[in-house]
Design a protein around this motif. Structure first.
Motif, PDB file in Angstrom:
ATOM      1  N   PRO A  48      36.677  35.249  26.868  1.00 38.82           N
ATOM      2  CA  PRO A  48      35.470  35.684  27.582  1.00 38.82           C
ATOM      3  C   PRO A  48      35.817  36.683  28.685  1.00 38.82           C
ATOM      4  O   PRO A  48      36.817  36.530  29.390  1.00 38.82           O
ATOM      5  CB  PRO A  48      34.921  34.379  28.175  1.00 38.82           C
ATOM      6  N   ILE A  49      34.985  37.703  28.830  1.00 35.05           N
ATOM      7  CA  ILE A  49      35.160  38.717  29.872  1.00 35.05           C
ATOM      8  C   ILE A  49      33.849  38.790  30.645  1.00 35.05           C
ATOM      9  O   ILE A  49      32.965  39.592  30.333  1.00 35.05           O
ATOM     10  CB  ILE A  49      35.524  40.083  29.261  1.00 35.05           C
ATOM     11  N   PRO A  50      33.674  37.927  31.657  1.00 33.95           N
ATOM     12  CA  PRO A  50      32.375  37.836  32.331  1.00 33.95           C
ATOM     13  C   PRO A  50      32.210  38.765  33.536  1.00 33.95           C
ATOM     14  O   PRO A  50      31.068  39.020  33.944  1.00 33.95           O
ATOM     15  CB  PRO A  50      32.341  36.372  32.787  1.00 33.95           C
ATOM     16  N   ASN A  51      33.310  39.255  34.114  1.00 29.81           N
ATOM     17  CA  ASN A  51      33.206  39.899  35.417  1.00 29.81           C
ATOM     18  C   ASN A  51      33.544  41.383  35.433  1.00 29.81           C
ATOM     19  O   ASN A  51      33.549  42.000  36.498  1.00 29.81           O
ATOM     20  CB  ASN A  51      34.122  39.173  36.422  1.00 29.81           C
ATOM     21  N   HIS A  52      33.830  41.967  34.295  1.00 33.37           N
ATOM     22  CA  HIS A  52      34.139  43.391  34.288  1.00 33.37           C
ATOM     23  C   HIS A  52      32.853  44.194  34.515  1.00 33.37           C
ATOM     24  O   HIS A  52      31.802  43.863  33.958  1.00 33.37           O
ATOM     25  CB  HIS A  52      34.787  43.793  32.963  1.00 33.37           C
ATOM     26  N   PRO A  53      32.909  45.250  35.323  1.00 30.54           N
ATOM     27  CA  PRO A  53      31.676  45.994  35.632  1.00 30.54           C
ATOM     28  C   PRO A  53      31.090  46.763  34.452  1.00 30.54           C
ATOM     29  O   PRO A  53      29.897  47.086  34.452  1.00 30.54           O
ATOM     30  CB  PRO A  53      32.123  46.966  36.735  1.00 30.54           C
ATOM     31  N   ILE A  54      31.895  47.062  33.436  1.00 28.72           N
ATOM     32  CA  ILE A  54      31.418  47.870  32.309  1.00 28.72           C
ATOM     33  C   ILE A  54      31.280  47.043  31.044  1.00 28.72           C
ATOM     34  O   ILE A  54      30.265  47.105  30.345  1.00 28.72           O
ATOM     35  CB  ILE A  54      32.374  49.058  32.045  1.00 28.72           C
ATOM     36  N   VAL A  55      32.309  46.293  30.702  1.00 32.49           N
ATOM     37  CA  VAL A  55      32.345  45.553  29.440  1.00 32.49           C
ATOM     38  C   VAL A  55      32.208  44.063  29.732  1.00 32.49           C
ATOM     39  O   VAL A  55      33.153  43.428  30.203  1.00 32.49           O
ATOM     40  CB  VAL A  55      33.654  45.820  28.659  1.00 32.49           C
ATOM     41  N   LYS A  56      31.047  43.518  29.447  1.00 34.88           N
ATOM     42  CA  LYS A  56      30.807  42.081  29.621  1.00 34.88           C
ATOM     43  C   LYS A  56      30.518  41.479  28.250  1.00 34.88           C
ATOM     44  O   LYS A  56      29.568  41.878  27.573  1.00 34.88           O
ATOM     45  CB  LYS A  56      29.634  41.830  30.566  1.00 34.88           C
TER      46      LYS A  56
END
Length: 429
Positions: A392-400
């Motif tokens: 899971p990638i919840p906090n990236h500004p571009i790719v969530k």
């Protein structure tokens, strides 16, 4: 299907692949280079489940979860693991005799094998521990003066960005971030993003070959050609592309390249590679002191002290194993695994994909999300209910979203489970 029910079904139906290392390791080592491609093209072979079933016999994954997170590192095949263990025993028995009298010859043989795989000369690569180390050698080793510029993107790997920020704080250089589109209309759109940021003060483009967040493959050769027209060098982060995308380094036109060999090559964990174009070597300072070797000797960048050289035994076997499967065959299979499941959700009303659809723009990695659902919650749902391990990638500004990464050992049945799980999540979350 709840997780406990899945595990019970797995034991009966063989969905989970792990069958125990002791049961297969010895036979697996003996059958290296025995794959029969039956004259099929890479595209045809990608869909030949019988062929890939034979390949999966060389792996012994755990049976208590579905691994769709091969992006962190790809477990070594059993022939590689056996050779690493065998090397560890032999080197341990030979001790200082090996380190003083035999090690250097083996190191140079490993370098030769790796260079051949990469399509470059042995005096242009050094063996490191991972991509982060390889890239730091270049970022920290190049001379910059105050006001010089490095251009990078909003989806570059965090450790690389940190290295550049440290460089900027120490030496007063300027970092310029550009925005790479998730779904570009053309290669030229991406090239323009980088070109528009270049000024007479720009010295380096930092480019990610295959973006770890989304699986997006950038048109590196076109970016490199553009940069060189402006007199700008290109440092390429190829952590996820080497032995995944089918290429030789000269095809890319870059000046420097770093990668991790324990990702898609499947070497023992803790091995990486740095490529520096021959004429560029003299201008790179090593992270570790070395005043003995000539300025144009790539080995000056490889001074890391005592290392576990049994890993090199496994690495040479990993190269042979990769060559036996074939670079183009491997890429076609990984690309097919991506398309197999993503095609079910390209037009879904709630499920969205952060990975381009075009074949040339992705390999195995994809990033998926559900409208209104936190990626962390989606990742938890997939694991708790279907035993699917993801990133899971919840906090990236571009790719969530949730990164899904099948690997060479992944059977289509595991992707069928993923499709079922995402459909269920879209209806219930």
């Amino acid at each position: 299907m709840h997780r406990r029910d899945f595990l019970k079904a797995s034991a009966v139906s063989g969905i989970a692949l792990g069958i125990g290392e002791k049961a297969v390791s010895a036979a697996s080592f003996e059958r290296l280079s025995s794959f029969d491609k039956a004259g099929k093209s890479p595209e045809e072979l990608a869909r030949d489940e019988g062929y890939w079933r034979e390949v999966r016999r060389d792996y012994a994954p755990a049976s208590d979860f579905v691994n769709l997170e091969y992006g962190y590192f790809c477990p070594a095949s059993l022939p590689v693991l056996e050779e690493e263990i065998r090397g560890s025993r032999e080197i341990n028995s030979r001790a200082s005799f090996f380190m003083r009298r035999e090690m250097w010859g083996e190191l140079e043989q490993t370098r030769e094998d790796l260079a051949k795989l990469a399509g470059v000369t042995a005096d242009e690569i050094c063996i490191t521990r991972n991509t982060t180390e390889s890239m730091n050698i270049v970022v920290q080793g190049l001379d910059f003066k105050e006001g010089d510029e490095i251009v990078y993107s909003d989806q570059d790997y965090g450790s690389m960005v940190e290295a550049m920020k440290q460089k900027a704080e120490r030496f007063g250089i300027v970092l310029k971030q550009v925005a790479v589109p998730l779904h570009p209309e053309s290669d030229e759109e991406i090239v323009a993003v980088f070109e528009n940021a270049i000024t007479p003060k720009t010295k380096l483009l930092h480019v990610t070959h295959l973006i770890n967040l989304s699986g997006h493959v950038l048109p590196v050769k076109k970016i490199s050609d553009m940069a060189h027209k402006h007199g700008v060098e290109v440092l390429l982060d190829s952590a996820h592309a080497f032995a995944h995308i089918d290429y030789d380094i000269p095809d890319l036109g870059c000046d420097y390249l770093g990668t991790s060999l324990h990702k898609w090559l499947g070497s023992p964990v803790g091995l990486g590679m740095l490529y520096v174009k021959k004429e560029k070597i003299p201008q790179v300072w090593g992270l570790m002191g070395d005043t003995v070797r000539a300025d144009d000797d790539i080995r000056k960048l490889e001074r890391l002290g005592t290392r576990p050289y049994n890993h090199h035994r496994g690495l040479r076997t990993a190269i042979k194993y990769h060559d036996e499967i074939g670079s183009s065959e491997k890429f076609e299979r990984l690309n097919y695994l991506n398309t197999y499941w993503t095609s079910h959700f390209r037009d879904h009303e709630r499920v969205f994909l952060n990975t381009p659809k075009e074949k040339m723009r992705h390999g195995a990695i994809a990033n998926v999300g559900i409208e209104g659902v936190d990626p962390a919650d989606l990742g938890k749902f997939l694991y708790d209910n279907y035993s699917i391990l993801t990133a899971p990638i919840p906090n990236h500004p571009i790719v969530k979203g949730v990164r899904i990464t099948p690997g060479v050992p992944t059977p289509l049945r595991h992707l069928d489970i993923l499709i079922e799980a995402l459909d269920k999540a879209a209806k219930t979350l």
